[in-house]
Design an enzyme around this catalytic site. Sequence first.
Site, PDB file in Angstrom:
ATOM      1  N   SER A 156     -11.450 -15.427 -27.744  1.00 46.20           N
ATOM      2  CA  SER A 156     -10.466 -16.230 -27.006  1.00 46.20           C
ATOM      3  C   SER A 156     -11.161 -17.465 -26.467  1.00 46.20           C
ATOM      4  CB  SER A 156      -9.912 -15.416 -25.824  1.00 46.20           C
ATOM      5  OG  SER A 156      -9.172 -16.251 -24.967  1.00 46.20           O
ATOM      6  N   TYR A 169     -11.591 -10.477 -18.257  1.00 44.79           N
ATOM      7  CA  TYR A 169     -11.216 -10.674 -19.666  1.00 44.79           C
ATOM      8  C   TYR A 169     -12.077 -11.794 -20.246  1.00 44.79           C
ATOM      9  CZ  TYR A 169      -8.223 -12.231 -23.599  1.00 44.79           C
ATOM     10  OH  TYR A 169      -7.746 -12.625 -24.831  1.00 44.79           O
ATOM     11  N   LYS A 173     -14.785 -11.543 -23.355  1.00 45.70           N
ATOM     12  CA  LYS A 173     -14.713 -12.334 -24.594  1.00 45.70           C
ATOM     13  C   LYS A 173     -15.983 -13.164 -24.779  1.00 45.70           C
ATOM     14  CE  LYS A 173     -10.599 -11.153 -26.197  1.00 45.70           C
ATOM     15  NZ  LYS A 173     -10.407 -10.519 -27.503  1.00 45.70           N
TER      16      LYS A 173
HETATM   17  N1  LIG Z   1      -1.892 -14.375 -28.001  1.00 47.81           N
HETATM   18  C1  LIG Z   1      -2.741 -15.210 -27.457  1.00 47.81           C
HETATM   19  O1  LIG Z   1      -2.357 -16.251 -26.869  1.00 47.81           O
HETATM   20  C2  LIG Z   1      -4.213 -14.953 -27.561  1.00 47.81           C
HETATM   21  C3  LIG Z   1      -5.082 -15.957 -27.113  1.00 47.81           C
HETATM   22  C4  LIG Z   1      -6.445 -15.750 -27.197  1.00 47.81           C
HETATM   23  C5  LIG Z   1      -6.944 -14.566 -27.735  1.00 47.81           C
HETATM   24  N2  LIG Z   1      -6.068 -13.598 -28.163  1.00 47.81           N
HETATM   25  C6  LIG Z   1      -6.659 -12.388 -28.718  1.00 47.81           C
HETATM   26  O2  LIG Z   1      -6.017 -12.078 -29.933  1.00 47.81           O
HETATM   27  C7  LIG Z   1      -6.061 -10.658 -30.156  1.00 47.81           C
HETATM   28  C8  LIG Z   1      -4.689 -10.137 -30.530  1.00 47.81           C
HETATM   29  O3  LIG Z   1      -3.784 -10.480 -29.505  1.00 47.81           O
HETATM   30  P1  LIG Z   1      -2.219 -10.620 -29.769  1.00 47.81           P
HETATM   31  O4  LIG Z   1      -1.790 -11.778 -28.959  1.00 47.81           O
HETATM   32  O5  LIG Z   1      -1.902 -10.562 -31.197  1.00 47.81           O
HETATM   33  O6  LIG Z   1      -1.702  -9.281 -29.048  1.00 47.81           O
HETATM   34  P2  LIG Z   1      -0.373  -8.380 -29.280  1.00 47.81           P
HETATM   35  O7  LIG Z   1       0.682  -9.131 -29.983  1.00 47.81           O
HETATM   36  O8  LIG Z   1      -0.081  -7.784 -27.939  1.00 47.81           O
HETATM   37  O9  LIG Z   1      -0.896  -7.231 -30.251  1.00 47.81           O
HETATM   38  C9  LIG Z   1      -1.925  -6.400 -29.838  1.00 47.81           C
HETATM   39  C10 LIG Z   1      -2.207  -5.376 -30.918  1.00 47.81           C
HETATM   40  O10 LIG Z   1      -3.315  -4.561 -30.493  1.00 47.81           O
HETATM   41  C11 LIG Z   1      -2.914  -3.189 -30.454  1.00 47.81           C
HETATM   42  N3  LIG Z   1      -3.710  -2.574 -29.395  1.00 47.81           N
HETATM   43  C12 LIG Z   1      -3.710  -2.854 -28.081  1.00 47.81           C
HETATM   44  N4  LIG Z   1      -4.624  -2.109 -27.433  1.00 47.81           N
HETATM   45  C13 LIG Z   1      -5.222  -1.337 -28.368  1.00 47.81           C
HETATM   46  C14 LIG Z   1      -6.257  -0.375 -28.343  1.00 47.81           C
HETATM   47  N5  LIG Z   1      -6.866  -0.020 -27.204  1.00 47.81           N
HETATM   48  N6  LIG Z   1      -6.625   0.227 -29.494  1.00 47.81           N
HETATM   49  C15 LIG Z   1      -6.035  -0.120 -30.664  1.00 47.81           C
HETATM   50  N7  LIG Z   1      -5.059  -1.023 -30.755  1.00 47.81           N
HETATM   51  C16 LIG Z   1      -4.658  -1.636 -29.621  1.00 47.81           C
HETATM   52  C17 LIG Z   1      -1.390  -3.230 -30.266  1.00 47.81           C
HETATM   53  O11 LIG Z   1      -0.706  -2.106 -30.750  1.00 47.81           O
HETATM   54  P3  LIG Z   1      -0.517  -0.737 -29.878  1.00 47.81           P
HETATM   55  O12 LIG Z   1       0.007  -1.171 -28.546  1.00 47.81           O
HETATM   56  O13 LIG Z   1       0.412   0.090 -30.667  1.00 47.81           O
HETATM   57  O14 LIG Z   1      -1.880  -0.142 -29.805  1.00 47.81           O
HETATM   58  C18 LIG Z   1      -1.062  -4.425 -31.151  1.00 47.81           C
HETATM   59  O15 LIG Z   1      -1.071  -4.035 -32.505  1.00 47.81           O
HETATM   60  C19 LIG Z   1      -6.663 -10.065 -28.879  1.00 47.81           C
HETATM   61  O16 LIG Z   1      -8.034  -9.847 -29.085  1.00 47.81           O
HETATM   62  C20 LIG Z   1      -6.474 -11.162 -27.840  1.00 47.81           C
HETATM   63  O17 LIG Z   1      -7.456 -11.097 -26.824  1.00 47.81           O
HETATM   64  C21 LIG Z   1      -4.720 -13.770 -28.082  1.00 47.81           C
END
Ligand SMILES: NC(=O)c1ccc[n+]([C@@H]2O[C@H](COP(=O)([O-])OP(=O)(O)OC[C@H]3O[C@@H](n4cnc5c(N)ncnc54)[C@H](OP(=O)(O)O)[C@@H]3O)[C@@H](O)[C@H]2O)c1
Length: 263
Positions: A156, A169, A173
């Site tokens: 991130s 967090y 990261k």
């Molecule tokens: N969206 C943003 O703006 C953003 C920005 C910077 C970085 N990121 C990073 O991008 C990555 C993905 O984020 P996203 O935005 O796509 O999130 P998301 O839409 O909430 O999806 C999260 C995914 O992770 C799974 N998950 C959550 N906790 C878990 C665990 N302990 N073990 C296994 N699976 C788990 C969830 O499914 P279940 O709940 O069924 O487990 C889901 O499939 C993360 O690393 C996040 O830090 C996101």
Amino acid sequence: MSTSESSAVFAQNLFNLSGKVAIITGASKGIGEGIARIYAAFGAQVVLSSRKQEDLDALADEMQQQGADVAAIAAHTGDMNALKNLVEKTIERFGGIDILVNNAATNPVFGPSIDCPESAFDKIMQVNVKAPFELAKLCYPHMKLRGGGNVLNISSIAALTPDPGLGMYSVSKAALNMLTKVLAKEWGADGIRVNAICPGLIKTKFSEALWNNEQVLARFTKHLPIARMGTVDEIAGLALFLVSTASGYCTGGIYTADGGTTI
Ligand SMILES: NC(=O)c1ccc[n+]([C@@H]2O[C@H](COP(=O)([O-])OP(=O)(O)OC[C@H]3O[C@@H](n4cnc5c(N)ncnc54)[C@H](OP(=O)(O)O)[C@@H]3O)[C@@H](O)[C@H]2O)c1
């Protein structure tokens, strides 16, 4: 074949993942789902993993109907036995591992770091740092057997500049970015490349609190060079590049895809 045809074939092969097996954590939705779809579209056999088997089964069914070769294996990344099972089942199903995408992450608290309880700190570090490390270790011998592989960590921009309210967090990261560099240095000789992507604000469930209020979103995006949120596909494209032949000389890299937030 004409010169233009052969250069088109060469270009397509740069991104071809046929014969590659990829494990993606957090693949049931958001960025992980986007990466799973693009890897499958470029020929990879994909293991979809997250905590809820039924969500994975639904996505796997849909992708299989479109011709993808996928398996759905649930694993809470904070559970070591679940991670071991994930790797064992992947080997049983596909016979090897070439690509690991550490995408699942957690953020159970929001607010000043002084209020972050020990239990939340431990959970953040376990899921965001320890799990990617342990899963990479479990995949390492299998990648070595195949003569190399790729680990891609989804980090991130909070790793680069602390996000307000997301102190621990951000710390987790930043640790993931350093893990990326450490493993890249140690595993390069085995043909294993390790890179990280630092997304900015991407429209997913994880970031909903930031985009479901129009005023908050406008305040956030108005100063960005690309003055909008990013999409899952805009991360998935970079994630394809970083595990493909096209990025063969890239390792230990930390790549932002943030609309210019960190400039
Ligand atoms: N969206 C943003 O703006 C953003 C920005 C910077 C970085 N990121 C990073 O991008 C990555 C993905 O984020 P996203 O935005 O796509 O999130 P998301 O839409 O909430 O999806 C999260 C995914 O992770 C799974 N998950 C959550 N906790 C878990 C665990 N302990 N073990 C296994 N699976 C788990 C969830 O499914 P279940 O709940 O069924 O487990 C889901 O499939 C993360 O690393 C996040 O830090 C996101």
